[in-house]
Scaffold this motif. Structure first.
Motif, PDB file in Angstrom:
ATOM      1  N   UNK A 139      12.647   9.261   4.053  1.00  0.00           N
ATOM      2  CA  UNK A 139      12.425  10.399   3.384  1.00  0.00           C
ATOM      3  C   UNK A 139      10.866  11.097   3.895  1.00  0.00           C
ATOM      4  N   UNK A 140      10.619  12.205   3.744  1.00  0.00           N
ATOM      5  CA  UNK A 140       9.280  12.777   3.977  1.00  0.00           C
ATOM      6  C   UNK A 140       8.154  12.127   2.834  1.00  0.00           C
ATOM      7  N   UNK A 141       8.561  11.682   1.796  1.00  0.00           N
ATOM      8  CA  UNK A 141       7.810  11.471   0.984  1.00  0.00           C
ATOM      9  C   UNK A 141       7.055   9.841   1.147  1.00  0.00           C
ATOM     10  N   UNK A 142       8.065   9.160   1.926  1.00  0.00           N
ATOM     11  CA  UNK A 142       7.808   7.664   2.332  1.00  0.00           C
ATOM     12  C   UNK A 142       8.246   6.864   0.905  1.00  0.00           C
ATOM     13  N   UNK A 143       7.991   5.651   0.941  1.00  0.00           N
ATOM     14  CA  UNK A 143       8.333   4.755  -0.131  1.00  0.00           C
ATOM     15  C   UNK A 143       7.153   4.710  -0.855  1.00  0.00           C
ATOM     16  N   UNK A 144       7.248   4.073  -2.312  1.00  0.00           N
ATOM     17  CA  UNK A 144       6.185   3.538  -3.144  1.00  0.00           C
ATOM     18  C   UNK A 144       6.154   2.123  -3.033  1.00  0.00           C
ATOM     19  N   UNK A 145       4.871   1.896  -2.437  1.00  0.00           N
ATOM     20  CA  UNK A 145       4.444   0.467  -2.316  1.00  0.00           C
ATOM     21  C   UNK A 145       3.255   0.031  -3.152  1.00  0.00           C
ATOM     22  N   UNK A 146       3.480  -1.170  -3.772  1.00  0.00           N
ATOM     23  CA  UNK A 146       2.411  -1.686  -4.314  1.00  0.00           C
ATOM     24  C   UNK A 146       1.398  -1.728  -3.392  1.00  0.00           C
ATOM     25  N   UNK A 147       0.039  -1.386  -3.863  1.00  0.00           N
ATOM     26  CA  UNK A 147      -1.185  -1.333  -2.943  1.00  0.00           C
ATOM     27  C   UNK A 147      -1.863  -2.677  -2.742  1.00  0.00           C
ATOM     28  N   UNK A 148      -1.430  -3.704  -3.619  1.00  0.00           N
ATOM     29  CA  UNK A 148      -1.925  -5.004  -3.557  1.00  0.00           C
ATOM     30  C   UNK A 148      -0.840  -6.182  -3.126  1.00  0.00           C
ATOM     31  N   UNK A 149       0.149  -5.402  -2.596  1.00  0.00           N
ATOM     32  CA  UNK A 149       1.177  -6.200  -1.854  1.00  0.00           C
ATOM     33  C   UNK A 149       1.238  -6.405  -0.311  1.00  0.00           C
ATOM     34  N   UNK A 150       1.337  -7.543   0.334  1.00  0.00           N
ATOM     35  CA  UNK A 150       1.037  -7.813   1.739  1.00  0.00           C
ATOM     36  C   UNK A 150       2.276  -7.290   2.456  1.00  0.00           C
ATOM     37  N   UNK A 151       1.830  -6.851   3.656  1.00  0.00           N
ATOM     38  CA  UNK A 151       2.919  -6.332   4.644  1.00  0.00           C
ATOM     39  C   UNK A 151       4.258  -7.102   4.681  1.00  0.00           C
ATOM     40  N   UNK A 179      -3.035  -6.330   3.399  1.00  0.00           N
ATOM     41  CA  UNK A 179      -2.599  -5.501   1.939  1.00  0.00           C
ATOM     42  C   UNK A 179      -2.166  -4.066   2.178  1.00  0.00           C
ATOM     43  N   UNK A 180      -1.114  -3.531   1.701  1.00  0.00           N
ATOM     44  CA  UNK A 180      -0.397  -2.147   1.911  1.00  0.00           C
ATOM     45  C   UNK A 180      -1.924  -1.285   1.767  1.00  0.00           C
ATOM     46  N   UNK A 181      -2.966  -1.450   0.842  1.00  0.00           N
ATOM     47  CA  UNK A 181      -3.790  -0.521   0.529  1.00  0.00           C
ATOM     48  C   UNK A 181      -4.719  -0.442   1.906  1.00  0.00           C
ATOM     49  N   UNK A 182      -4.806  -1.311   2.866  1.00  0.00           N
ATOM     50  CA  UNK A 182      -5.547  -1.137   3.933  1.00  0.00           C
ATOM     51  C   UNK A 182      -4.951  -0.426   5.133  1.00  0.00           C
TER      52      UNK A 182
END
Length: 622
Positions: free
Chosen positions: A382-394, A432-435
């Motif tokens: 999707x255009x919007x991408x997926x919602x990922x927890x920012x504190x989760x590792x790749x 982390x996803x946040x980075x």
């Protein structure tokens, strides 16, 4: 003339070094594209050049030529809270642009006194040419409701407004981060022509390879923290980059062989060493360092297993869907075939994403029905991408889906190995996803879609924010993909390489099945337009002359002024075209000069075509 010089520019975030000791010069008239894989620091380097972010290191210098007007388009623009579209577009210190803003506000509010005052100011500053340019840019980017609050707009709408604002300022040096994102194809083609002007200097990041090929004359690759400069367009870059990598690999192989010989010598050496031997020992450690360098993997490898697809796939049985007065689909009937590859095209807002949601049954049609075969497994990017927890590792994002991924011939692959193939090193997998950068998030999203073993892929704007390296490999994967593929994209290169036919959204619910790729469709459109113009010219032999005052009563005051400006512009373009055409008679012209003149003629023809179309629109109303 030098516009910008970078000396010893470095940048890192925590333990991650993006680049170190970069030196770069940008000269007047250069049109430079910066390419690199996602996460390499493209956007960061643009921000440093634009003065938005600071470089690191005590000895670095950024030298910008004095009195150069710089225009900066960020990837995700921000505006002042509470602004209207009009206020955002005209947020400038330029007095002429301020005068145009006052004129537009007066016309919107229809206050005669304010209109008269604004007209006096426009005349005083001679700002009518800018007003005409503003009108053209707003029209091209489909920016109509100037009173709408900027805060309620989508990210794509904000990006178009930010781009319009930058172009209205007419800076001498443009710094653009993904300027084609959220533009439809007609907008992209207009922007190509605009930026081809030889007086404009450009430094940009883009994934649009047609755009890059047609606009840029220099490409800079950011690889391993270093920059490599290639003169020429995208096609030249592909050839020269391949040669560089082959040469790099050959040099590394020679260094490794030399290291083995020197290592044997070191092991044989007695304790007493001469000065000459000590020199050779020093050289050995330099050779050792070079021999242990690794050529970083720059290609994604995709060889995942595809699920079996039965004979019944997806069938549309005369479906219709509308929202209020907006008809998205009307009586559409179609059955998908095995291994079919379909592109979806149409202007923004016509309902392409809604159509995809009908396809996957996320929403229901108002009438008709959608039938999905029992073996169909959708993979929806999707255009919007997926919602990922920012504190989760790749790595956790992937192992949450599966620890092991099935391959062909019964083999398996670990999640960590799969991530490596998608250019996430073992070290990056612990980040982390946040980075992650926007492009890295997109790449991770793509991986989560593909690894679920779909046999019907739906890709809604898959090229946005993905780097060129990823796009090339994704294209190769999709060409071999044993299932159906439906693509919505404004990337003409991506579309032409993959699709067999198009669903063309023509408005009012009509979807046309066009047999051919996007270039075929555009050629057909242009031929149709030329035929219509030729027919109109033959039916109305006096169409080239403006009608008398009595026949212009159907035009508003503003439209009558625009008609006169358009006529003046047509005359000016014809004069420019005639002057350039005369130069072709000069026998001393070099091939490069002939090519340059041809490009100028082409740009004028494109602009003339657009101006004539607007003249015809106004003439029909008069």
């Amino acid at each position: 003339m030098n516009y910008l010089t970078l000396e010893n520019i470095s940048k890192s975030y925590g333990e991650k070094t993006l680049f170190e000791g970069i030196n770069l010069q940008i000269n007047q008239g250069e049109k430079i594209a910066l390419v690199a894989k996602n996460g390499a620091g493209k956007t960061t380097l643009l921000k440093i050049i634009a003065g938005v972010e600071a470089a690191e290191g005590e000895t670095h210098r950024i030298i910008l030529r004095r009195n150069i007007r710089v225009g900066w388009l960020p990837q995700e623009p921000e505006f002042k809270a509470g602004q209207s579209v009009l206020e955002a577009v005209f947020d400038s210190e330029n007095p002429k642009i301020k005068a145009v803003q006052a004129y537009e506000e007066a016309m919107l509010l229809k206050r005669d006194e304010d209109i008269n005052n604004a007209i006096v100011k426009m005349e005083e500053l001679k700002a009518w040419d800018i007003e005409a340019k503003v009108k053209e840019i707003l029209f091209k980017f489909n920016i109509k409701d100037l009173q709408r609050p900027i805060d309620v707009l989508s990210g794509g709408q904000k990006k178009r407004i930010a781009l319009a604002k930058v172009l209205i300022e007419e800076p001498e040096f443009l710094i653009l981060d993904e300027p084609t994102n959220h533009l439809d194809i007609e907008m992209i083609e207009w922007l190509e022509t605009y930026l081809q002007n030889p007086n404009r200097t450009l430094f940009m990041v883009t994934h649009d390879r047609y755009f890059l090929n047609r606009v840029c004359n220099t490409i800079i690759e950011l690889d391993g923290g270093e920059v490599h400069k290639y003169n020429g367009n995208y096609e030249d870059f592909i050839i020269k980059r391949s040669a560089r990598l082959e040469n790099q690999a050959a040099n590394l192989e020679r260094t490794q062989k030399l290291f083995k010989r020197e290592l044997e010598w070191m092991r044989r050496q007695p304790q007493a060493r001469t000065t000459k031997a000590k020199s050779r020992i020093d050289d050995f450690y330099e050779i050792k360092e070079k021999a242990h360098q690794k050529i970083e993997e720059t290609e994604i490898k995709i060889d995942l297993k595809g699920a079996r697809l039965g004979s019944k796939i997806v069938e549309f049985h005369y479906i219709s869907k509308s929202y209020g007065d907006l008809q998205i689909v009307k009586d559409f009937d179609y059955k998908f075939r095995k291994n079919e590859r379909v592109g979806i095209v149409g202007p923004n807002g016509v309902g392409k994403t809604t159509f995809l949601q009908l396809l996957t049954k996320e929403i229901r049609p108002d009438s008709g029905k959608v039938v999905i075969g029992g073996t169909v497994q959708f993979g929806y990017y999707t255009q919007e991408g997926i919602s990922l927890a920012e504190d989760k590792r790749v790595i956790d994002v992937i192992t949450d889906i599966a620890e092991y991924i099935p391959l062909e011939k019964g083999q398996k692959m670990t999640a960590a190995t799969l991530l490596e193939r998608f250019l996430f090193s073992r070290k990056q997998q612990q980040h982390y996803i946040s980075t992650l950068s926007g492009g890295e998030r997109r790449r991770l999203h793509l991986l989560t879609v593909i690894m679920q073993n779909p046999n019907f892929l739906i890709l809604d704007e898959p090229t946005n924010d993905l780097d060129i390296i990823t796009l090339n490999i994704l294209e190769d994967f999709l060409l071999q993909f044993p299932g159906c593929v439906v693509i919505v994209t404004h990337d003409r290169y991506f579309m032409n390489k993959l699709v067999e036919h198009l669903f063309v959204f023509e408005g009012e619910g009509k979807i046309r099945d066009f047999n051919g790729d996007y270039d075929d469709y555009r050629a057909m459109q242009k031929a149709k337009l030329q035929a219509e113009r030729a027919a109109k010219t033959s039916d109305e032999p006096k169409a080239k002359k403006p009608k008398s005052k009595d026949t212009s009563n159907n035009l508003s005051y503003e439209e009558r002024k625009e008609l006169k400006r358009v006529e003046r512009k047509m005359e000016k373009l014809e004069e420019q075209k005639a002057k350039i055409s005369e130069q072709f008679s000069d026998a001393s012209l070099t091939p490069e000069q002939i090519t340059d003149l041809s490009k100028q003629i082409g740009a004028i023809n494109d602009e003339l075509e657009e101006v004539e179309m607007r003249w015809m629109e106004l003439a029909e109303k008069s």
